[in-house]
Structures are given as structure tokens and as C-alpha cells.
Design an enzyme around this catalytic site. Sequence first.
Site, PDB file in Angstrom:
ATOM      1  CD  GLU A   4       2.069   5.182   6.372  1.00 14.71           C
ATOM      2  OE1 GLU A   4       1.138   4.613   5.438  1.00 14.71           O
ATOM      3  OE2 GLU A   4       1.668   5.938   7.344  1.00 14.71           O
ATOM      4  CE  LYS A  33       0.427  -3.463   3.350  1.00  9.30           C
ATOM      5  NZ  LYS A  33      -0.173  -2.456   4.299  1.00  9.30           N
ATOM      6  CB  THR A  59      -8.882  12.954   0.025  1.00 13.26           C
ATOM      7  OG1 THR A  59      -8.013  13.554   1.103  1.00 13.26           O
ATOM      8  CG2 THR A  59      -9.912  12.692   0.821  1.00 13.26           C
ATOM      9  CB  THR A  86      -0.994  -0.029   1.366  1.00 13.81           C
ATOM     10  OG1 THR A  86      -0.270  -0.147   2.407  1.00 13.81           O
ATOM     11  CG2 THR A  86      -2.040  -0.975   0.881  1.00 13.81           C
ATOM     12  CG  ASN A  99      -0.663   8.291   8.035  1.00 11.01           C
ATOM     13  OD1 ASN A  99      -1.285   7.201   7.880  1.00 11.01           O
ATOM     14  ND2 ASN A  99       0.553   8.211   8.238  1.00 11.01           N
ATOM     15  CB  THR A 155       0.560  -4.328  13.143  1.00 11.79           C
ATOM     16  OG1 THR A 155       0.408  -4.533  14.591  1.00 11.79           O
ATOM     17  CG2 THR A 155      -0.166  -3.134  12.932  1.00 11.79           C
TER      18      THR A 155
END
Length: 407
Positions: free
Chosen positions: A276, A179, A407, A153, A402, A190
Site C-alpha cells: 500500500e 492478493k 469509511t 482489496t 489506511n 499474510t
Amino acid sequence: MQTITKIPGGVCAPKGFLAGGIHCGIRKNVKKKDLAILYCEKPCTAAAVYTQNKVYGAPITVTRENIADGAAKAVLCNSGNANTCNADGVEKAESMCRMLADALGIEKKDIIIASTGVIGQPLDIEPIREGIAALAPVLSPDGGHAAAEAIMTTDLAVKECAVYTEIGGKTIRIGATAKGSGMIHPNMATLLCFIATDAAISAPMLQTALKKSIRDTFNMVSIDGDTSTNDMASILANGLAGNPAITAPGQELDDFCTALRFVLTDLARKIAADGEGATKLLECIVTGAPDEKTAKTVAKSVITSSLVKTAMFGEDANWGRILCAIGYADADFSIDSIDVYLCSPAGKLQVCQDGFGVAFSEQTAAKILAEKEISMQIDMKQGNACATAWGCDLTYDYVKINGDYRT
């Protein structure tokens, strides 16, 4: 002494496994694959562990039911949509299983299904129907890397590992892909991880090995403190290595666990490094703890501290933040004997002794913290137990990623 050797091939390194990955249209970016299949023609024993979040994806409900008998032959995973918190989620997950079962000529219940991506958005399964029809006929022993790409992702790097070792006089292989980049905090595993092995091992022993190995690997990783809704680690074992079947605890199960833990440790580090927005892989090694539970609690407390993570991003040797995180760990120990060191390929520097600061060179500290991998080593001097946890620094980019994820 057991020898474990890394090999190429990822999840398809073990004998008998085929895989593939394509873009089927779930994700808007046509350059990103979003559908993966792993398949073995031979029946496999199967095991899995799942998120402990009370909100969990429909694929987990379906997978739990499908492999309740300890058997499976295939894995189907989509990225781009988590199929979670949807009224028709289970229905669509079951439909996806039927599609793959028809394409491969197997039973619907022999499929492990997983999804990852945005939560709470309806899943359009028509692209998946077309994708399965296109992908199933071209699965190959070389398709592991494509499958690894298709489950990503926000990941920036593919995460694969494979090894071989000897068990029962036979060479067995374990391969895996995972992933995970955000919503990473241990409460099972997780992330998504799919593991394959050609070892012969019963389903109960496979479940034992998986749970035991995850306890010291994926459960010791944290990126942001958020336990996701779709976490799953599953493993298939087809027995093609020809070793005497592992059906009870003993040395052969221990050796299998050691090899599996090697693979999952490698993936845990890759997940932490690919957090991230991350710029650094952080490791916290606790030694001298009174017991294993305390060692793990302290290591995880440090690795999840936002203040520690931001200090490492800023390359600031603010060791007081580390001691603070140790101090609020939910365990019974004394702070008065704890030593803290900052380590990296550039060197090792003691910053705390017996719970108090010691003089150190800020210039040396800056060189150590400028590296991409930082180890915070804590010697509690209160016993013989130890533990290691992994995480990453907390950066401006984590907020950017994040802030507009949906969107």
C-alpha cells in the site's frame, strides 16, 4: 538439472481447472469484482496453511474442518468483507459453501472458503447467493485472471504466476493467484493465495510441500508489520498430469517443492512491490550467516524497519539504519565482520565494512536508490547460510490509504 518454465494462464494453467470472477454487490464500486470461484470436476488432494493471529476469520474455521480429510474440489472467495469478528460468521461461511455445493453439484465439505476486506462488519450473503448462481455456470479454463481480479482489496496489480516442469517423466503444471497489499507481515502467509496443480501428489506430501515452500517465500515478506486475520494459502492437486503419485519424501517431492517455491517467490515479490502506497520493491539478501535461522532473522529485521523503509522512500543512503536493524535482530552473531551494500540496476555500492562506515559517493548512491527495485545486501562473513526477504518503502500514501480504509 530441473528446468522450470513460466507459462501463461495463472491458476487455470494446470489441466482440469476452471475459474471465474464477477462483481456481485459486496463492494460498492461496481467496476471491481468481488466474488471468485476455482473449480475442478475431478477430486483433488488439498492442503492449506493459515494465519497464526489469535483473531481469525470464520472462513478459516470452516475451511479447516472441510479439508481435514485432505480433499477438496473448489475454492470460493469474496472480497470487500472479511467475515471476521461476526457472531454469525461461521454460519454464513457454511451457508456460502452450501450455495456453491448446490450450484456445482458437489459436497459442501469439498469447498475451501475465504474472505478478505473490512473486519467486524456483518456480511450480507444475498449478493453472494445471486453471484454464485450467475458465476458457477460460466466458469472456464480462461477465467483465472477474472478470479485474480475478484480477490483484490487495496491491491493495485493482479498477482498471478504459472510454470511447468518435468516430474516422474511427465510434464506437470503449477498455477497460482494471490492478493496482498496491506496488513502484510509473515506469520504463515499474510495474504490470500490459491494454488492449483495437475501433479499427482498425496495430501500429506502436498501439506509438506506447501509449508516448506512458504517458509522461504511468503514468510519472508513484510509490508507494514501487521499480521492479518484472514491469511490463507491453499493448494489443490488433481493428478491429471499422469505422473507417478508423489507419496513419500524423495527427489520427486524435492522437484515439486522447487517448482512450487519458484511460483510463490514470484508472487511474494509481486506482493511486496504492490504494498500500500509503495514506490519501491525492497529486497534484503543476507549471506555468510552462521545458520539459516540467523540469516532469516536478520533479513526480516531489516526489511521490517520503518526507518529503513522511509530512508529508501527518500532515496537516502542512511546505511546506519540498516546496521541498527541488524543489531536488534534476535539472534546470536558478531556485528564486527558485517559488510553492507546498496544495489539496484544502476549499480552496486559498499557503504559499510566490518561494522564501520566507508567513504562512498553520494551521487552514485542517489542513482542507485532512484531505481524502483533496491537490494540491500549484507555479508555477515560468519558462515555459509543465506536468506532473502522482501518488502517495500513506507510512504505518505500508506497513511492516507489506511487512515480512512473503513469509511
